[in-house]
Design an enzyme around this catalytic site. Structure first.
Site, PDB file in Angstrom:
ATOM      1  N   LYS A  68      17.157  37.344  45.787  1.00 42.56           N
ATOM      2  CA  LYS A  68      17.814  38.317  44.911  1.00 42.56           C
ATOM      3  C   LYS A  68      16.800  39.059  44.049  1.00 42.56           C
ATOM      4  O   LYS A  68      16.928  40.257  43.832  1.00 42.56           O
ATOM      5  CB  LYS A  68      18.838  37.615  44.006  1.00 42.56           C
ATOM      6  N   LYS A  78      24.868  35.611  56.978  1.00 44.47           N
ATOM      7  CA  LYS A  78      26.131  35.016  56.516  1.00 44.47           C
ATOM      8  C   LYS A  78      27.043  36.104  55.938  1.00 44.47           C
ATOM      9  O   LYS A  78      26.562  37.128  55.444  1.00 44.47           O
ATOM     10  CB  LYS A  78      25.872  33.920  55.470  1.00 44.47           C
ATOM     11  N   LYS A 109      29.412  38.686  49.775  1.00 46.52           N
ATOM     12  CA  LYS A 109      29.860  39.789  48.921  1.00 46.52           C
ATOM     13  C   LYS A 109      28.753  40.824  48.751  1.00 46.52           C
ATOM     14  O   LYS A 109      28.999  42.010  48.767  1.00 46.52           O
ATOM     15  CB  LYS A 109      30.189  39.261  47.512  1.00 46.52           C
TER      16      LYS A 109
HETATM   17  P1  TYM Z   1      29.880  31.435  45.489  1.00 42.83           P
HETATM   18  O1  TYM Z   1      30.847  31.949  44.486  1.00 42.83           O
HETATM   19  O2  TYM Z   1      28.807  32.335  45.982  1.00 42.83           O
HETATM   20  O3  TYM Z   1      30.631  30.891  46.742  1.00 42.83           O
HETATM   21  C1  TYM Z   1      31.687  29.950  46.638  1.00 42.83           C
HETATM   22  C2  TYM Z   1      31.601  28.957  47.784  1.00 42.83           C
HETATM   23  O4  TYM Z   1      31.695  29.635  49.032  1.00 42.83           O
HETATM   24  C3  TYM Z   1      30.655  29.198  49.891  1.00 42.83           C
HETATM   25  N1  TYM Z   1      30.294  30.304  50.808  1.00 42.83           N
HETATM   26  C4  TYM Z   1      30.265  30.199  52.138  1.00 42.83           C
HETATM   27  N2  TYM Z   1      30.511  29.169  52.975  1.00 42.83           N
HETATM   28  C5  TYM Z   1      30.409  29.408  54.299  1.00 42.83           C
HETATM   29  N3  TYM Z   1      30.074  30.622  54.813  1.00 42.83           N
HETATM   30  C6  TYM Z   1      29.810  31.677  54.022  1.00 42.83           C
HETATM   31  N4  TYM Z   1      29.493  32.864  54.552  1.00 42.83           N
HETATM   32  C7  TYM Z   1      29.897  31.483  52.609  1.00 42.83           C
HETATM   33  N5  TYM Z   1      29.716  32.304  51.544  1.00 42.83           N
HETATM   34  C8  TYM Z   1      29.959  31.563  50.457  1.00 42.83           C
HETATM   35  C9  TYM Z   1      29.519  28.843  48.955  1.00 42.83           C
HETATM   36  O5  TYM Z   1      28.598  27.976  49.557  1.00 42.83           O
HETATM   37  C10 TYM Z   1      30.257  28.203  47.802  1.00 42.83           C
HETATM   38  O6  TYM Z   1      30.495  26.834  48.043  1.00 42.83           O
HETATM   39  N6  TYM Z   1      26.555  28.683  43.033  1.00 42.83           N
HETATM   40  C11 TYM Z   1      27.908  28.675  43.516  1.00 42.83           C
HETATM   41  C12 TYM Z   1      28.954  28.473  42.419  1.00 42.83           C
HETATM   42  C13 TYM Z   1      28.770  27.276  41.548  1.00 42.83           C
HETATM   43  C14 TYM Z   1      28.966  25.926  41.942  1.00 42.83           C
HETATM   44  C15 TYM Z   1      28.756  25.164  40.746  1.00 42.83           C
HETATM   45  C16 TYM Z   1      29.297  25.294  43.122  1.00 42.83           C
HETATM   46  C17 TYM Z   1      28.462  27.271  40.230  1.00 42.83           C
HETATM   47  N7  TYM Z   1      28.437  26.020  39.754  1.00 42.83           N
HETATM   48  C18 TYM Z   1      28.860  23.770  40.758  1.00 42.83           C
HETATM   49  C19 TYM Z   1      29.389  23.895  43.136  1.00 42.83           C
HETATM   50  C20 TYM Z   1      29.175  23.148  41.955  1.00 42.83           C
HETATM   51  C21 TYM Z   1      28.187  30.015  44.151  1.00 42.83           C
HETATM   52  O7  TYM Z   1      27.583  30.987  43.843  1.00 42.83           O
HETATM   53  O8  TYM Z   1      29.237  30.057  44.936  1.00 42.83           O
END
Ligand code: TYM
Length: 337
Positions: free
Chosen positions: A116, A199, A202
């Site tokens: 990023k 992948k 967004k």
């Molecule tokens: P975020 O908001 O980007 O995504 C939420 C969840 O979706 C999963 N994900 C995917 N899984 C499979 N294929 C894809 N193309 C794909 N895109 C997204 C992500 O792996 C995620 O599980 N950092 C985290 C949010 C977070 C979090 C936490 C998660 C903040 N604190 C504590 C677990 C525990 C995130 O940005 O998710």
């Protein structure tokens, strides 16, 4: 909620209004299942969303939309705790302590940050984005979570969380549970419909490559029908040689609660068109009621508010206890009259 159940915690960003299919299949679907077997905490991570520029009103609206989607996906506030991260101030408080335990080099090696920051340039990259994984570690460790259901892209952040937990425990005495990542291999990486080498995301996907769950269902079905495949004709799972078809098979198996092997059999001798048309219908059937349920929660702000207030209260009870122990362990003075 039985006390002897292992605990899970996970979070999702409220950034773009709608979750996409990768979020649902990679993460949220597992959350719904685990509320039956675990002491489960799920949250909308609005603090994390602030690491990139946000319009205040849009962020507020998106946090509500995210919570409504979690409920529409099947999270039941009677079975799990659903809350908004900023409602629990202990997240930011623990993050500070963990920031002071994290090496600068260690944080610099996080690949999501590197990707990023290269894209945005150093001046537009905030210190918040740099410490994003540390805040995530605080999220997880506050609840002494045993497991964290996430997609594959979060694996490195989970590794950092484990390292920080072990470091804290070694320095200050046993305090945190060292959590395991819970990643379902089959759905760990849902790929872009137009470019199966990346992948679904967004930030990176083109509009035709991403299925947003709140989009007009017929437009999402159309995206499935025009997904990029290959010049072969056999419907077979092969991530390397047939990444587009493999992605469609993964999505199909997961949404229809079947296996890729069963689908390969069912579509033997049939063409890509048949697979795409059927999957488009399966998606339409799933996403239409999902969208309606989300709308119902959004149309009833009283119910949504009270679910989130209750969730915050339950989350805070756990978080405050852990933070108090951490403050004591690191040597902060207790405020006394
Ligand atoms: P975020 O908001 O980007 O995504 C939420 C969840 O979706 C999963 N994900 C995917 N899984 C499979 N294929 C894809 N193309 C794909 N895109 C997204 C992500 O792996 C995620 O599980 N950092 C985290 C949010 C977070 C979090 C936490 C998660 C903040 N604190 C504590 C677990 C525990 C995130 O940005 O998710």
């Amino acid at each position: 909620m039985a006390l002897d159940r292992p605990r899970v915690l996970s979070g999702i960003q409220p950034t773009s209004g709608s979750f996409h299919l990768g979020n649902y299949l990679g993460a949220v679907r597992q959350w719904v299942a685990q509320q039956e077997t675990h002491d489960a905490f799920y949250m909308v991570v609005d603090l994390h969303a602030l690491t990139v520029v946000q319009d205040a009103e849009a962020l507020r609206a998106n946090a509500r939309i995210a919570a409504a989607q979690l409920l529409a996906a099947g999270l039941d506030p009677e079975r799990c705790t659903v809350f908004i991260q900023s409602h629990v101030p202990e997240h930011a408080q623990l993050a500070w302590v963990l920031n002071c335990l994290t090496g600068f080099g260690e944080a610099s090696r996080m690949t999501q940050f590197k990707d990023k920051s290269v894209k945005q340039g150093a001046d537009r990259t905030t210190v918040g984005l740099f410490t994003y994984p540390v805040l995530m570690a605080a999220d997880i460790l506050l609840y002494r979570s045993d497991a964290v259901p996430v997609g594959g892209d979060q694996r490195q952040h989970l590794e950092l969380t484990r390292v920080l937990a072990e470091r804290f425990n070694a320095r200050y005495g046993e305090t945190f549970t060292v959590p395991d990542a819970f990643i379902v291999p089959e759905t760990a990486r849902i790929t872009d419909l137009q470019d199966p080498s990346v992948k679904m995301s967004k930030s990176a996907s083109t509009p035709k490559g991403i299925v947003n769950l709140l989009d007009e269902p017929r437009s999402s079905a159309k995206k499935i029908r025009s997904a990029v495949t290959d010049t072969d004709t056999v419907i077979r799972y092969d991530e390397e040689k047939k990444p587009g078809i493999s992605n469609l098979l993964t999505i199909y198996a997961s949404l229809a609660d079947t296996t890729v092997a069963e689908l390969e059999q069912r579509y033997e001798g049939k063409g890509y068109g048949a697979l795409k048309t059927d999957l488009a219908d399966v998606l339409l059937d799933w996403v239409t009621p999902f969208r309606d349920r989300t709308r119902e929660y959004l149309d009833d702000p009283g119910t949504l508010n009270s679910i989130l207030a209750q969730g915050a209260e339950k989350a805070r009870a756990v978080a405050a206890e852990t933070l108090a122990l951490v403050y004591e362990r690191v040597g902060f003075l207790t405020a006394k009259h």
